[in-house]
Structures are given as C-alpha cells and as structure tokens.
Design a protein around this motif. Structure first.
Motif, mmCIF file in Angstrom:
data_model
loop_
_atom_site.group_PDB
_atom_site.id
_atom_site.type_symbol
_atom_site.label_atom_id
_atom_site.label_comp_id
_atom_site.label_asym_id
_atom_site.label_seq_id
_atom_site.Cartn_x
_atom_site.Cartn_y
_atom_site.Cartn_z
ATOM 1 N N ARG A 1 0.827 -1.211 0.000
ATOM 2 C CA ARG A 1 0.000 0.000 0.000
ATOM 3 C C ARG A 1 0.858 1.256 0.000
ATOM 4 O O ARG A 1 0.491 2.281 -0.576
ATOM 5 N N ALA A 2 2.010 1.167 0.666
ATOM 6 C CA ALA A 2 2.873 2.334 0.768
ATOM 7 C C ALA A 2 3.402 2.777 -0.588
ATOM 8 O O ALA A 2 3.746 3.947 -0.775
ATOM 9 N N GLN A 3 3.485 1.854 -1.550
ATOM 10 C CA GLN A 3 3.922 2.223 -2.889
ATOM 11 C C GLN A 3 2.907 3.144 -3.552
ATOM 12 O O GLN A 3 3.236 3.927 -4.432
ATOM 13 N N GLN A 4 1.652 3.033 -3.122
ATOM 14 C CA GLN A 4 0.599 3.886 -3.652
ATOM 15 C C GLN A 4 0.456 5.153 -2.810
ATOM 16 O O GLN A 4 0.355 6.250 -3.343
ATOM 17 N N ASP A 5 0.431 4.996 -1.484
ATOM 18 C CA ASP A 5 0.312 6.136 -0.565
ATOM 19 C C ASP A 5 0.846 5.711 0.792
ATOM 20 O O ASP A 5 0.212 4.930 1.495
ATOM 21 N N PRO A 6 2.016 6.219 1.197
ATOM 22 C CA PRO A 6 2.615 5.784 2.466
ATOM 23 C C PRO A 6 1.813 6.212 3.692
ATOM 24 O O PRO A 6 2.043 5.706 4.784
ATOM 25 N N LEU A 7 0.846 7.136 3.531
ATOM 26 C CA LEU A 7 0.055 7.610 4.674
ATOM 27 C C LEU A 7 -1.406 7.227 4.523
ATOM 28 O O LEU A 7 -2.306 7.961 4.947
ATOM 29 N N ALA A 8 -1.645 6.066 3.946
ATOM 30 C CA ALA A 8 -3.013 5.580 3.769
ATOM 31 C C ALA A 8 -3.288 4.428 4.716
ATOM 32 O O ALA A 8 -2.378 3.705 5.114
ATOM 33 N N GLY A 9 -4.543 4.291 5.092
ATOM 34 C CA GLY A 9 -4.962 3.155 5.905
ATOM 35 C C GLY A 9 -5.084 3.497 7.372
ATOM 36 O O GLY A 9 -4.814 4.624 7.807
ATOM 37 N N PRO A 10 -5.501 2.519 8.176
ATOM 38 C CA PRO A 10 -5.727 2.762 9.611
ATOM 39 C C PRO A 10 -4.429 2.930 10.384
ATOM 40 O O PRO A 10 -3.420 2.299 10.078
ATOM 41 N N LEU A 11 -4.473 3.783 11.402
ATOM 42 C CA LEU A 11 -3.371 3.957 12.338
ATOM 43 C C LEU A 11 -3.963 3.806 13.729
ATOM 44 O O LEU A 11 -4.724 4.658 14.198
ATOM 45 N N ARG A 12 -3.632 2.697 14.387
ATOM 46 C CA ARG A 12 -4.245 2.368 15.683
ATOM 47 C C ARG A 12 -3.426 2.986 16.811
ATOM 48 O O ARG A 12 -2.323 2.548 17.097
ATOM 49 N N ILE A 13 -4.005 4.005 17.437
ATOM 50 C CA ILE A 13 -3.304 4.757 18.470
ATOM 51 C C ILE A 13 -4.040 4.607 19.804
ATOM 52 O O ILE A 13 -5.252 4.791 19.885
ATOM 53 N N GLY A 14 -3.294 4.291 20.852
ATOM 54 C CA GLY A 14 -3.836 4.289 22.205
ATOM 55 C C GLY A 14 -3.364 5.535 22.936
ATOM 56 O O GLY A 14 -2.280 6.052 22.655
ATOM 57 N N ALA A 15 -4.165 6.023 23.870
ATOM 58 C CA ALA A 15 -3.798 7.213 24.630
ATOM 59 C C ALA A 15 -4.301 7.086 26.058
ATOM 60 O O ALA A 15 -5.349 6.470 26.302
ATOM 61 N N ILE A 16 -3.561 7.669 26.999
ATOM 62 C CA ILE A 16 -3.971 7.610 28.401
ATOM 63 C C ILE A 16 -5.145 8.556 28.635
ATOM 64 O O ILE A 16 -5.297 9.572 27.954
ATOM 65 N N PRO A 17 -6.002 8.257 29.634
ATOM 66 C CA PRO A 17 -7.228 9.040 29.846
ATOM 67 C C PRO A 17 -6.997 10.483 30.270
ATOM 68 O O PRO A 17 -7.877 11.324 30.069
ATOM 69 N N THR A 18 -5.833 10.804 30.866
ATOM 70 C CA THR A 18 -5.576 12.184 31.275
ATOM 71 C C THR A 18 -4.980 13.016 30.142
ATOM 72 O O THR A 18 -4.652 14.185 30.348
ATOM 73 N N LEU A 19 -4.857 12.427 28.964
ATOM 74 C CA LEU A 19 -4.318 13.129 27.802
ATOM 75 C C LEU A 19 -5.301 13.158 26.642
ATOM 76 O O LEU A 19 -5.534 14.210 26.029
ATOM 77 N N SER A 20 -5.902 12.020 26.357
ATOM 78 C CA SER A 20 -6.732 11.868 25.165
ATOM 79 C C SER A 20 -7.850 12.899 25.041
ATOM 80 O O SER A 20 -8.017 13.511 23.971
ATOM 81 N N PRO A 21 -8.665 13.179 26.088
ATOM 82 C CA PRO A 21 -9.789 14.108 25.911
ATOM 83 C C PRO A 21 -9.362 15.537 25.607
ATOM 84 O O PRO A 21 -10.175 16.330 25.113
#
Length: 314
Positions: free
Chosen positions: A83-103
């Motif tokens: 996929r990166a050959q077509q678009d290196p910034l395409a597709g899902p990016l699964r990010i976790g964040a702590i509760p005192t930061l995310s909101p």
C-alpha cells in the motif's frame, strides 16, 4: 498451517472463548474449533487447555502465540509495504492514549490530521499505561501516547512535548491568598489522587513526596476514576489536585469555583511521547502524526522536536 489458523488461535487467546473468537473471525464456532484442532494435531502439541468453564493457554501455547503474532504482523507489513507504494500515509493507524491526555489532545489534532492526511484513518482507544503497553506488545495497537518513560528494548519513542502541572484548588483554600506555591507547600497539604493505575496519580505522589503517607489522612480513601470526577470533588471543596496543562482549557475552569495556578518549580511537568515497537513498519505515519501534534499545541506546553529515542539494550 496458514495465516488463517494463526489468526484463529490469536483470537481464542485474546477472548478466552471459542464462540467469541469465531464471531471475531466471522466463521462458525465448529469451523474455528476444527481448524485449531487440526493445527494442534499437525504440531503434535496442545495450544489450549479446554474445559466446560474456561479456555487456558498451555505453556507451549504461549510460545507459539508469541511467534504467531510476529508472523501476522510481518504479513501485515507486506500488505502495508504494498500500500505504501501507492500512498505511504493511507490506511488505519491504531493509536492508544492515556485518559488524562486523550480528551484534551485529540480535539486539537483530529480535524487537522484529517485535512492534511485524508487517507490516514486514526483508530483511537483510551486506556491506562500498563494496558496500552501490553496491547503494544501484543500488536493490538500500533503506538501509544504516554506520559511516563518506557524502558523496554522492544520499544522506542518520539518525544512530543513537556506538559507542566497546574494546581487546582477551591477559592476558599489557603493557597488562594499565597503569592507563590512551593514544593514544600504541596508536601504539607493533602491532595486528591486518581485511582491506582493512572500515571498521573503516581506522578503526583512522586512530585509531592506522598509515598510515605498516601494511605494516611482524611483524603486517603477518596480517589477518582477520572480527572473530570477529581475536579468535581475539588469544585465541591473536598481538596486540591494536580492538573496537566492541556486540561486547563476545559469547561471546569469557568464558573466552577476552582482556581488553577501553574507550578513554577523544577520537575513540575511530564513529558508526553509516542511509544511504538521498534519493528513497526509505518514510522512515516507516526512522524506525520507527531508533526500535526507539534503544529497545534497550545502555548501552555513546550514542544520537544527530536528524533526517535532508540530501543534500550536488552
């Protein structure tokens, strides 16, 4: 043995239930159970110990699952490289964040991220630090936004910003009439804490020398599951607490009877970083996320532009 079989055993390991694993994999339970049984017969070992009440992983099963997760990730790498050959910034990016930061951080960056990288789809989860680190190791998320240093030879990080702590207290608190608040002042006052497992609770205890007396005093048993609840308690006059700088923009700062003051002594801050596996192949996507974060931080925090911190030696 094929990738589908490995996906089946990973699903069973994570759900500890054959029916739930089958639903996750979009197959019938007999199909999933039969395939896993064939795989165990092919390998000559039992991966799971089954009973009417539970599904447990055998000792050799744990080792097999570690390799299975690596194989699945490497298969994903092949797909991502294509996929990166077509678009290196395409597709899902699964990010976790702590509760005192995310909101407080996510509302600042979600729209700009979508505008600048429309093909990048952020999949966000919010959990405490230990859970996020476990999910990173299990390849369930791609990276985590954390506020504590991580010493792990399999992980590295990109420093994002230093976030000062502010002290929140009711207007009738003695601090209201003080020109300055020192570390000694905090050492001699009782602070409301988040429940165990929140990194902010430990940071507060470390900053204010609370280790020796965390189980003492009137507020010892009064802990909250979220920062918002903690601030409600402060507004009701139950005490004071430390608040990360990004949370200062919340609605609680107006009309709540709470005063917030920045702490101006050494160590009264935390560093927020993106933490990820050393083997993660889409580093460019994480760097793009970091650039968006840097560009949209408020002036209450200090950006830390730099290269990734390499993994620690084993």
């Amino acid at each position: 043995m094929n990738l589908r079989d490995l996906q089946y055993i990973i699903a069973v390991a994570e759900t500890r239930h054959f029916g739930k694993a089958a639903a996750r994999c979009f197959v019938s339970q007999p199909t999933l159970s039969g395939q896993i049984k064939k795989l165990e017969e092919e390998l000559g070992v039992a991966i799971f110990e089954r009973s009417n009440r539970s599904v447990e992983i055998t000792p050799v099963g744990h080792t097999i699952l570690e390799h299975a997760r690596l194989i699945i990730e490497q298969a994903d790498v092949i797909q991502q490289l294509a996929r990166a050959q077509q678009d290196p910034l395409a597709g899902p990016l699964r990010i976790g964040a702590i509760p005192t930061l995310s909101p407080y951080l996510m509302p600042l960056i979600l729209r700009p991220l979508k505008t600048q990288h429309p093909q990048l789809r952020l999949v966000l989860s919010e959990e405490m630090t230990d859970t996020l680190l476990a999910r990173l190791h299990h390849h369930e998320i791609d990276a985590a936004l954390l506020a504590t240093p991580v010493e792990d030879h399999d992980l590295e990080s990109i420093a994002l910003f230093d976030e000062p702590f502010w002290l929140a207290y009711p207007r009738e608190h003695p601090f209201y009439n003080q020109d300055e608040i020192s570390r000694e002042d905090l050492d001699n006052t009782e602070l409301l804490l988040l429940s165990e497992g929140h990194c902010l609770a430990q940071q507060t205890m470390d900053l204010c020398n609370l280790k020796a007396r965390k189980d003492q005093g009137e507020m010892a048993d009064l802990r909250a599951a979220s920062l918002e609840t903690l601030l409600q308690l402060v507004g009701a006059g139950f005490g004071s607490t430390l608040v990360p700088a990004l949370a200062i923009g919340g609605s609680w700062t107006s009309g709540s009877g709470i005063v917030a003051r920045k702490l101006d002594f050494a160590g009264a801050s935390r560093r927020v970083s993106i933490v990820f596996r050393h083997s993660y192949p889409r580093r460019q996507a994480l760097e793009a996320l970091a650039e968006v974060i840097w560009a949209h931080l408020p002036n209450t925090v200090t950006p830390v532009h730099g290269t990734a911190t390499p993994p620690q030696p084993a």
